[in-house]
Every structure is written in C-alpha cells, then in structure tokens.
Design an enzyme around this catalytic site. Structure first.
Site, PDB file in Angstrom:
ATOM      1  N   ARG A 133     -13.442  -8.127  15.265  1.00 43.98           N
ATOM      2  CA  ARG A 133     -13.362  -8.599  16.648  1.00 43.98           C
ATOM      3  C   ARG A 133     -13.348  -7.381  17.554  1.00 43.98           C
ATOM      4  NH1 ARG A 133      -8.166  -7.025  17.399  1.00 43.98           N
ATOM      5  NH2 ARG A 133      -6.656  -7.378  15.742  1.00 43.98           N
ATOM      6  N   GLU A 152       0.825  -1.196   0.000  1.00 42.25           N
ATOM      7  CA  GLU A 152       0.000   0.000   0.000  1.00 42.25           C
ATOM      8  C   GLU A 152       0.867   1.256   0.000  1.00 42.25           C
ATOM      9  OE1 GLU A 152      -4.040  -1.444   2.330  1.00 42.25           O
ATOM     10  OE2 GLU A 152      -2.539  -0.303   3.412  1.00 42.25           O
ATOM     11  N   HIS A 159       4.781  -0.237  14.461  1.00 45.98           N
ATOM     12  CA  HIS A 159       3.444  -0.312  13.871  1.00 45.98           C
ATOM     13  C   HIS A 159       2.419  -0.875  14.849  1.00 45.98           C
ATOM     14  CE1 HIS A 159       5.458   0.598  10.152  1.00 45.98           C
ATOM     15  NE2 HIS A 159       6.197  -0.484  10.257  1.00 45.98           N
TER      16      HIS A 159
END
Length: 707
Positions: free
Chosen positions: A324, A231, A266
C-alpha cells in the site's frame, strides 16, 4: 509536482517506452479505462490527501465515516459520504466492498493503517466480480503468500532475509523454543500487524511468554488476529525502506529510500530521504533488492520494501513488504516531485509508469533532502501515551513549495479515542539534509496546538539533538538519548507574567460595562478604579509525576493598556499589553523585549505559545482555600491518563505494591498501556474493574494514606 493531464496524459503513458526494471512481458496487454469514481476506504489526513488528487483529475470521490467521525473533515470533504456507524467499521472489508458496488464506485483506495489496507487479494477478486471497472487501486499479490513463503521467495530472488520463525505452529512453548534457536533477544510481531501494534521485544527467555501474551492481546484488539512471528532482534538497527512502483505492463521502479529509524513503540516519528551516511553502493543495492522483491511476486501498484540495516555490520535484511501507500510517502514525493496517488490511479487504469528508473534517479539527484515529522496527540513524557479531546486552538506553519502540511483536523475538531492519534504530518524539503532539518525545526516552532497534549515540543528537541543533526540514527535513538530529550527546562518569569496579564484581560473583556464604568475607567473589581488581582500558577508536569510549587503572580492595571506585574521578587512596571481576541495573541512590551504570546484558557488550564515554545500552566486554589471549597484530595489516587477501557486489574485491595509495579492495564486508541504504581504503598481501593469505561482523570486505584 508535475501536472499530469487526462486523458491525453494517459494515452501518452500507454505509448511510452518501457521503463527500466521491466519484468517478463505478458501476452495480453491491459487496455486502459479511465476511472470516474473512487471510494476512499479510510479516514483523516490520508482520506483528504487521496481525495485532493482524485478531484484534481475529475474523479468523483465517495468517503466513509463512522459515528465518532460524523463531523470530521474527511466526512465533510465530499457530497458523497456514507455512514458506517460502528467505530470499528473501517475494518469491515466485505461491507466496504458492498458499499462500493452499491454506490457505483469503480475503484477503492484503502489508504493505510486499517486492516482493509492489508487484506488479501481475495478482496480484489471479489471486486472484479462486481463489475468490469472495479479496481483495487493499491494492492499486489504479495500478501497472498504468507510470511514464511514470502521469505522463501525473497531468498530465492537474492534478497537477504533476517533469521526468524514464520510458521503456523503458534503454541507458546513451541514459539519459545524457536526463539531459543534464533537466539535472544527476539522480536515478536503480529503477522497482520502494522504501525507498531502487536510488537514486543523479548530480551530473555524469562520474559518471553509475558511479552508474547501482551503482543497477542494487542494484535487481537487491533487486527482481529493474533498469529505471531518471531525474528532475530538486531541491537543497533536502522529502519530503511524503499518505495517501489510496478504497473500491469511489467515495469518496476524504485523511487529512492527512506530512513525511518527515529521511532517510539516500534512506530515511526521522523522519516527522511535520502538515508544519512549510506554508501552509494549500498544505496543502489537496496534499490535493486527492493525491485527484485517486487518482481519476484509480480507486484502491481505502490509498495514499500522494508529493510533492517545493521549499524554494526553494515548488512541489511528484508523485513516485509507493505502492499500500500505508506504514511511517509510525502517524503518520496518531495524528493521526486511526483504525486504517488496519481501514479496509483494510472496503474489502476492500466497505464504505464510515468518515469523510467534513470529519470527517477536524475530527479532524486537534483532535489536534495526531505524530512517528515508526524504530529501526534500523545504525551512523550509518559511513554508517548495517546491523548484525545477537543482541539481548542490549531495554527499550522506557512505552507510553501518546500513546506507541506497534510492534516486531518482543524481547530474545533475532536481527536477521538477510537483511532490512531495522528493529527497531521509536517514535511519539508531542502537542498541538503542540514537545510531541510533547519527548516523543519523552524516550522515546528510555528506549529501551535492547544487541547490534547502533542509531541511537537519533543520533536523540536530531536531536531537540535547533536547526534541526530550528525545523522547518527538508529531505532533505539530515543531511549539512548532519553536524558537529553526529556530534560526539563525552567519556566521564564515573563511567561508567568504573560499568563497573568492574559487572565486579567480575558476577565476584563467579560465584564459588561455600563456608561458610568466606561466613563470613569472602572474595568474590573469592586467599585471604581483598577483592582489588583492575584493568580496562583503551577506548570503542569509533563510526566504527571512530582509536584511543582505554585507561583503567585500579582497584576494590576494602572491605566488603559498598562500593567504592573510582580512575579516572585521581580516586578515589571508599566508593561504595555494588548489582547487581540481574534488571534488570541497578547503583545507586551517588557523593559528589554517585546513578547507576542498566544493565550488559550481551558477552564483552569492556561496554554501559552511564546517564542516558538509551548507552556502549559494550571490555575490552582491556595491550600488554605481547598478545604473551604470542598475540593477532593487526589494525592493518593492513580488516575486514568486518557479516556480508556480497563482490560485487566493486576492488584486487589490490601495488596502491598512497590514503585513501578503494574496496577491496571488499559486500552485506548487500540493500544494497550500498563499503569504502574507511582510509589511503594498499600492498595486501599480498586475503583474500576475489568471492562469499565473511564474518562481522563478518573481514579483507577486508591492508596492508603501514608504518614
């Protein structure tokens, strides 16, 4: 949190009016059937947190554990606990479903973080075949689409997406070509990744293949899958996510947004709601796009729609949807007053959402701000490398309605090297962001953990960082403020004095007094009378680099409870001190201050907590005595910073290396870490090779002696 009662509460919910944000109604309305038993397919704090809510509503919980977790708090939290054995068994979805069926569990709660929490809905279908009441309490259909199809669905639903490649072709050169089309820098991310694992940034074409291999290797070890997506990497991004909830009756709501921009590797460290400096029209647009994303895939249950917000342009882009409950869900609970695990149970039972979108927005407008800090066993000064070991001492802040601690450990527990090193989550709420932030800093000053190194001191520095206080956040915040956040402070002389007094008092307590010694006042030393002791203390360098000069501290007890302390050229006379062994607290009265210090000794280490700060000291042997005692010099050795497995050795004996050159790649807690050369030199010996298991402090590589 509101008390919701069963089963009348469930009946009320089923008859409630449809919440705003409804999708097209289905022809068959599900019939609610209360759950009576749930399997919690996770560990640590989330397993305990889910268990508390389930128990509150009379639902029996069955917990799972592995051999390393046999004495963990979540394993002990229920009389129904199943040992899966192998440390990796939390990832075995098929076996967990088998256990759920065997134990008669009507539902499974997957928690977060493990692969089973991200499994495709074929698990859900398999569970339904096991019996009429077997529910998957946190899943939706989103994961069945795949990354590229999901992106196409989002675009069709009007949700903006970041440019990228999400296809099945995984040849490294092909991916490099796709990266070139997107434009560097690019983000490499494992399709089945999570928690920052399996992610790397490739800033140029030259580093692309190396970063790709590193990300794939970490993804294989963590998730058993190394399929990658590529990306566009936004250079000044914020990570903003929206909590969504949908039921089986067509209702879908957004419960506010969370800013999760303070990250390392991250992975999130601090999360807050509402996101600072976000225009109200942008905030409402984020909520609307998040609901559109959930409705587009007919989502059910708890989900988080994650966006990347470009600080430069003010635009936001869809990243992914986590199907979730998230680690940071307590932030949303604080700003809404709702129990999201209970919402999951309601949806799993076939009930309707407890609140409409309008009611949620009213709650959020009334409840101010909330911030969560993740407490990790890790060393921020060594690139946040994970730590593990016994929790020698653990003291949490006082819990109130606006200060919450979700913990998975107590003092005496072991932080295992097999799993993520998160110890707890500290969540606070205040009427404003400023008030919440002040409360967080105060609570962090109350937090005491001795044993593994933690990130608590680092979090305190972030809390007082001017740009963070101002709300000027982005995902690169830590790196951009490195000099400020990692500045070393000079240790106070009183800290060294307290350490010496503590060492003396501890030794005194161990002396077995006879009647003559007690009567004569002889406490320690040889013969009668008080003896002077000399301790050589050095502050343990947080980053493991450099050498600190040992400070000689002389302490002499002059009478019961009174001491003379000499640190360098400063002398403190008649210091009143007492050690409370139960609380591990030394209280001392110095000429101008009273100091209460928590004192913990771990072999030759001394850990002190004083005035809201931790100090880590080492008792050292003077240089003149090292040779006589046969102490091995490890100056020329590179040591393992934690228990680990050697994945790769990048050098050979006789190689000439330069500072920061990779020497060894290790794995611990499912994370790869590159051990780099501390200086220029020649490799004398590779002590451990590929596949070797090493304890913390074990020599990995030895250098030739430098003249």
């Amino acid at each position: 949190m509101r008390a919701l009662r069963r089963p009348n509460q469930l009946a009320r919910l089923l008859n409630a009016s449809t919440a705003s944000g409804a999708r097209r109604s289905s022809t068959a309305v599900p019939v609610a059937k209360p759950l009576t038993s749930v399997l919690i397919a996770n560990r640590g704090e989330i397993a305990l947190r889910v268990g508390r809510t389930a128990s509150e509503y009379g639902i029996r919980t069955t917990t799972l554990y592995t051999d390393p977790d046999a004495r963990s708090q979540h394993a002990l939290s229920s009389p129904f606990a199943i040992n899966l054995g192998d440390p990796a068994a939390y990832l075995d979805g098929d076996r967990i479903i088998e256990v759920a069926k065997r134990e008669g569990c009507e539902g499974i709660h997957p928690g977060y973080g493990f692969h089973i929490a991200e499994r495709e809905p074929n698990i859900r279908a398999e569970m339904h075949r096991g019996g009429p009441y077997l529910y998957w309490s946190a899943m939706g259909s989103y994961r069945s689409y795949g990354k590229q199809k999901s992106k196409d669905i989002m675009i069709a639903a009007g949700v903006p997406c970041i440019p990228g490649y999400h296809g099945s072709e995984q040849d490294p050169q092909y991916l490099k070509g796709e990266a070139a089309k997107i434009g560097f820098p690019v983000l490499l991310k494992a399709v089945k990744g999570g928690g920052g694992k399996g992610m790397r940034i490739a800033s140029t074409p030259e580093v692309f293949l190396d970063q790709l291999e590193s990300a794939k290797s970490e993804a294989r070890n963590s998730f058993g899958d190394d399929v990658m997506l590529v990306e566009k990497y936004i250079t000044t991004p914020r990570h903003i996510e929206v909590q969504v909830f949908a039921d089986k009756h067509g209702n879908c709501v957004a419960l506010g947004e969370r800013d999760c921009s303070i990250q390392r590797r991250h992975q999130k460290v601090l999360e807050e709601s509402p996101a600072p400096h976000l225009n109200e029209d942008v905030r409402q647009d984020l909520w609307e796009k998040a609901r559109a994303a959930a409705l587009a895939v007919n989502y059910e249950g708890a989900g988080t729609v994650e966006f990347i917000f470009d600080n430069d342009s003010g635009e936001f882009f869809f990243m992914e949807m986590n199907t979730r409950l998230q680690v940071e869900h307590p932030v949303t609970e604080m700003v809404t007053g709702e129990d999201l695990v209970h919402w999951q149970l309601i949806v799993a039972e076939g009930g309707k959402l407890p609140l409409t979108q309008a009611e949620i927005e009213q709650r959020i407008s009334e409840r101010g701000a909330a911030i969560e800090a993740r407490i990790y066993a890790e060393n921020p000064d060594m690139n946040f490398i994970p730590d593990s070991g016994l929790l020698l001492h653990l003291k949490t802040p006082k819990v109130t309605p606006t200060v919450r601690v979700d913990a998975g450990f107590v003092a005496g527990d072991e932080v295992s090297s097999h799993y993520d090193p998160m110890i707890a989550k500290l969540i606070v709420q205040g009427p404003t962001r400023e008030a919440a932030l002040q409360k967080l800093h105060s609570a962090l000053e109350e937090y005491e953990i001795a044993g593994p190194i933690t990130n608590i001191e680092f979090l305190k520095k972030v809390c007082v960082s001017p740009d963070f206080i101002a709300g000027n956040v982005e995902t690169g915040y830590i790196e951009k403020h490195r000099e400020e956040l990692f500045e070393r402070e000079t240790i106070k002389l009183e800290v060294l004095g307290q350490a010496a007094i503590g060492l003396l008092l501890q030794e005194t307590e161990k002396v077995e007094h006879d009647a003559f010694a007690r009567a004569s006042g002889s406490v320690v030393g040889f013969g009668t009378g008080y003896q002077q002791r000399e301790f050589h203390l050095v502050e343990i360098p947080a980053d493991g680099k450099g050498e600190s000069t040992a400070t000689t501290v002389r302490v002499r007890q002059t009478s019961p409870g009174k001491f003379n302390v000499e640190v360098n050229d400063t002398e403190y006379l008649n210091v009143d001190s007492v050690l409370d062994s139960a609380s591990k607290t030394i209280t001392s009265f110095y000429p101008h201050t009273r100091l209460a210090t928590t004192f913990i000794r771990d072999e030759e280490r001394v850990i002190l907590f004083q005035q809201g700060k931790q100090y880590r000291l080492q008792l050292v042997v003077p240089k003149w005595a090292e040779k006589a005692l046969g102490i091995k010099d490890v100056t020329n050795s590179v040591l393992a910073p934690m228990p680990c497995k050697v994945l790769r050795v990048e050098v050979q004996e006789g190689d000439t290396v330069v500072k920061d050159q990779p020497l060894v790649v290790i794995e611990s807690m499912k994370m790869e870490t590159v051990i780099r050369s501390p200086h220029d030199g020649v490799i004398a010996k590779v002590v451990h090779g590929k596949g070797d298991l090493c304890k913390a402090g074990t020599a990995l590589v030895e250098f030739e002696e430098q003249s």
